[in-house]
Design an enzyme around this catalytic site. Structure first.
Site, PDB file in Angstrom:
ATOM      1  N   PHE A 144       0.836  -1.149   0.063  1.00 38.97           N
ATOM      2  CA  PHE A 144       0.085  -0.027   0.031  1.00 38.97           C
ATOM      3  C   PHE A 144       0.953   1.198  -0.030  1.00 38.97           C
ATOM      4  O   PHE A 144       1.535   1.340   1.069  1.00 38.97           O
ATOM      5  CB  PHE A 144      -1.039   0.123   1.171  1.00 38.97           C
ATOM      6  CG  PHE A 144      -1.947   1.391   1.135  1.00 38.97           C
ATOM      7  CD1 PHE A 144      -3.018   1.166   0.431  1.00 38.97           C
ATOM      8  CD2 PHE A 144      -1.723   2.387   1.892  1.00 38.97           C
ATOM      9  CE1 PHE A 144      -3.962   2.330   0.292  1.00 38.97           C
ATOM     10  CE2 PHE A 144      -2.270   3.563   1.718  1.00 38.97           C
ATOM     11  CZ  PHE A 144      -3.640   3.424   0.833  1.00 38.97           C
ATOM     12  N   ASP A 231       9.741   2.721   1.716  1.00 40.11           N
ATOM     13  CA  ASP A 231       8.407   3.838   2.062  1.00 40.11           C
ATOM     14  C   ASP A 231       8.253   3.526   3.498  1.00 40.11           C
ATOM     15  O   ASP A 231       7.697   2.614   3.982  1.00 40.11           O
ATOM     16  CB  ASP A 231       6.941   3.251   1.412  1.00 40.11           C
ATOM     17  CG  ASP A 231       6.163   4.173   1.636  1.00 40.11           C
ATOM     18  OD1 ASP A 231       5.902   4.772   2.577  1.00 40.11           O
ATOM     19  OD2 ASP A 231       4.857   3.903   0.920  1.00 40.11           O
ATOM     20  N   LYS A 260       3.431  11.804   6.947  1.00 35.93           N
ATOM     21  CA  LYS A 260       2.716  11.344   8.075  1.00 35.93           C
ATOM     22  C   LYS A 260       3.089  12.051   9.309  1.00 35.93           C
ATOM     23  O   LYS A 260       2.829  13.306   9.363  1.00 35.93           O
ATOM     24  CB  LYS A 260       2.463   9.918   8.557  1.00 35.93           C
ATOM     25  CG  LYS A 260       1.545   9.335   7.365  1.00 35.93           C
ATOM     26  CD  LYS A 260       1.053   8.012   7.891  1.00 35.93           C
ATOM     27  CE  LYS A 260       0.189   7.232   6.716  1.00 35.93           C
ATOM     28  NZ  LYS A 260      -0.912   7.795   6.446  1.00 35.93           N
TER      29      LYS A 260
END
Length: 412
Positions: A144, A231, A260
């Site tokens: 994802f 990531d 984030k």
């Protein structure tokens, strides 16, 4: 006339005027501080999602909010058509913090992943000598990385792809945690320029590869002159009990993706880091963002990383994670009929719920936890992810473990 609650009214308004692309728990949050949030009726909850790990430093951390407010009074946006006095210091800070020569600030995590892919391909044509238009990326199943049309092109989740085609070519999907597949793919496909993966797969259910997997994968990439893109949007900034999850294997990504918690959860900030050999392949006019690297984001990034260091939140994440998993393992031993697995690192953890008439789905368990004052969210049908802010104390960890235990033990 029927009187409805403030919570019901807020939910109905979203349903009426907003897209139906999320299925939230039926709680309407109005404020937050530290590890806690409050709803429309004033009920207090422990936040065990942290906006999918974006609020590592706790809700509304005063130092981060102060930095944001002070800058907002002075200058918020210039675009990259001009220099501003805050971006350079932020670039220097983040490069020194993570050990890279260059940084490129964007906004969302998906933007940062797209940026990393563009960097890898540009490097492949300029430095590796691949034929223009041929550079391919290896990814893993269960990944994802975002929901843009480019990123869903290599998703293996039908929820992300069905009805959104045609998909973009140029990707090869291999099994996660499978070094033989990686080596075979790179050996057979000289057009590959990069290997993109998450060091821990968050959305897939907090799936953790074997120890040494990243180290061996990086060695294989070096053998075939392929760049390793990691990531760390969800796993970075102390979430797993290390500064980066890849630090457990002692691996430095060729291209690192962050997002984030880079802003402490107060505004969208992401960044891609790499060394000059890769970053300088992109020249003026070839990539950018109106808001990327804005002064507000720059000062917030520095403040957020300073909080991580000043309050030793990475160390706290490691210690509190050990306590949490020990409590969950003990709960699993008491209810092996309801919990099949406990896994995680630091404060990125998950438990697998055994489906059945007793438990229903993980969503049902999350509803029960909400009623007891703890907010979490299922990922897939039977996994619950637990990721509280890293400021959580040992006392609070035990209180929350008691809540989870009460809910699990109450299921007859």
């Amino acid at each position: 006339m029927e009187i409805i609650s403030a919570t019901q009214a807020a939910i109905e308004k979203e349903k009426k005027y907003g897209a139906h692309n999320y299925s939230p728990l039926p709680v309407v949050l109005t404020s937050g501080k530290g590890v806690n949030v409050w709803d429309e009726e004033g009920n207090k909850y422990y936040d065990f999602l942290s906006a999918y790990s974006a609020v590592n430093q706790g809700h509304c951390h005063p130092s981060i909010i102060e930095a944001m407010i002070n800058q907002a009074k002075t200058l918020t946006l210039t675009s990259r058509a001009f220099y501003n006095d805050k971006l350079g210091p932020a670039e220097e800070y983040i490069c020194r913090y993570f050990g890279y020569e260059k940084s490129l600030f964007m906004n969302s995590g998906a933007e940062a992943v797209e940026t990393a892919i563009k960097l890898a391909r540009k490097w492949a044509y300029k430095k590796k000598g691949l034929t223009p238009g041929s550079a391919a990326i290896v990814v893993v199943d269960g990944n994802f990385h975002g929901r843009t049309t480019g990123l869903i092109s290599f998703s293996t989740d039908p929820m992300s792809t069905d009805g959104f085609g045609p998909m973009m070519p140029g990707y090869h999907i291999i099994p996660y945690n499978d070094l033989a597949s990686l080596e075979n793919t790179l050996a057979q496909r000289p057009e590959i320029c990069a290997f993109l993966l998450e060091p821990i797969q968050g959305e897939a259910g907090v799936l953790i590869p074997d120890d040494g997997y990243l180290t061996a994968a990086h060695d294989i990439c070096k053998k075939y002159n392929v760049k390793l893109i990691i990531d760390e949007i969800q796993t970075g900034i102390g979430r797993t009990g290390k500064r980066l999850a890849s630090d457990y294997d002692g691996v430095k990504a060729d291209i690192l993706i962050l997002g984030k918690a880079l802003s402490g959860g107060v505004l969208p900030v992401s960044a891609v880091l790499c060394d000059d050999d890769i970053m300088l392949c992109i020249q003026p006019g070839e990539h950018g963002s109106t808001f990327g690297g804005n002064p507000l984001a720059a000062v917030v990034t520095i403040a957020s990383l300073e909080v991580m260091e000043r309050e030793a939140l990475t160390d706290n994440s490691f210690a509190m994670g050990e306590i949490f998993r020990a409590r969950m393992q003990a709960l699993k031993e008491k209810r092996p009929d309801l919990i099949s697995a406990v896994r995680g690192k630091g404060l990125l953890n998950a438990i697998d719920i055994i489906p059945g008439e007793k438990t229903g789905t993980a969503y049902n368990v999350c509803l029960a936890l909400m009623k007891k004052g703890l907010l979490s969210k299922p990922t897939h049908q039977h996994t619950i992810r637990f990721s509280p802010p890293l400021v959580i104390t040992e006392e609070e960890i035990h209180i929350c473990c008691d809540i989870i235990g009460d809910v699990i033990m109450s299921i007859k």
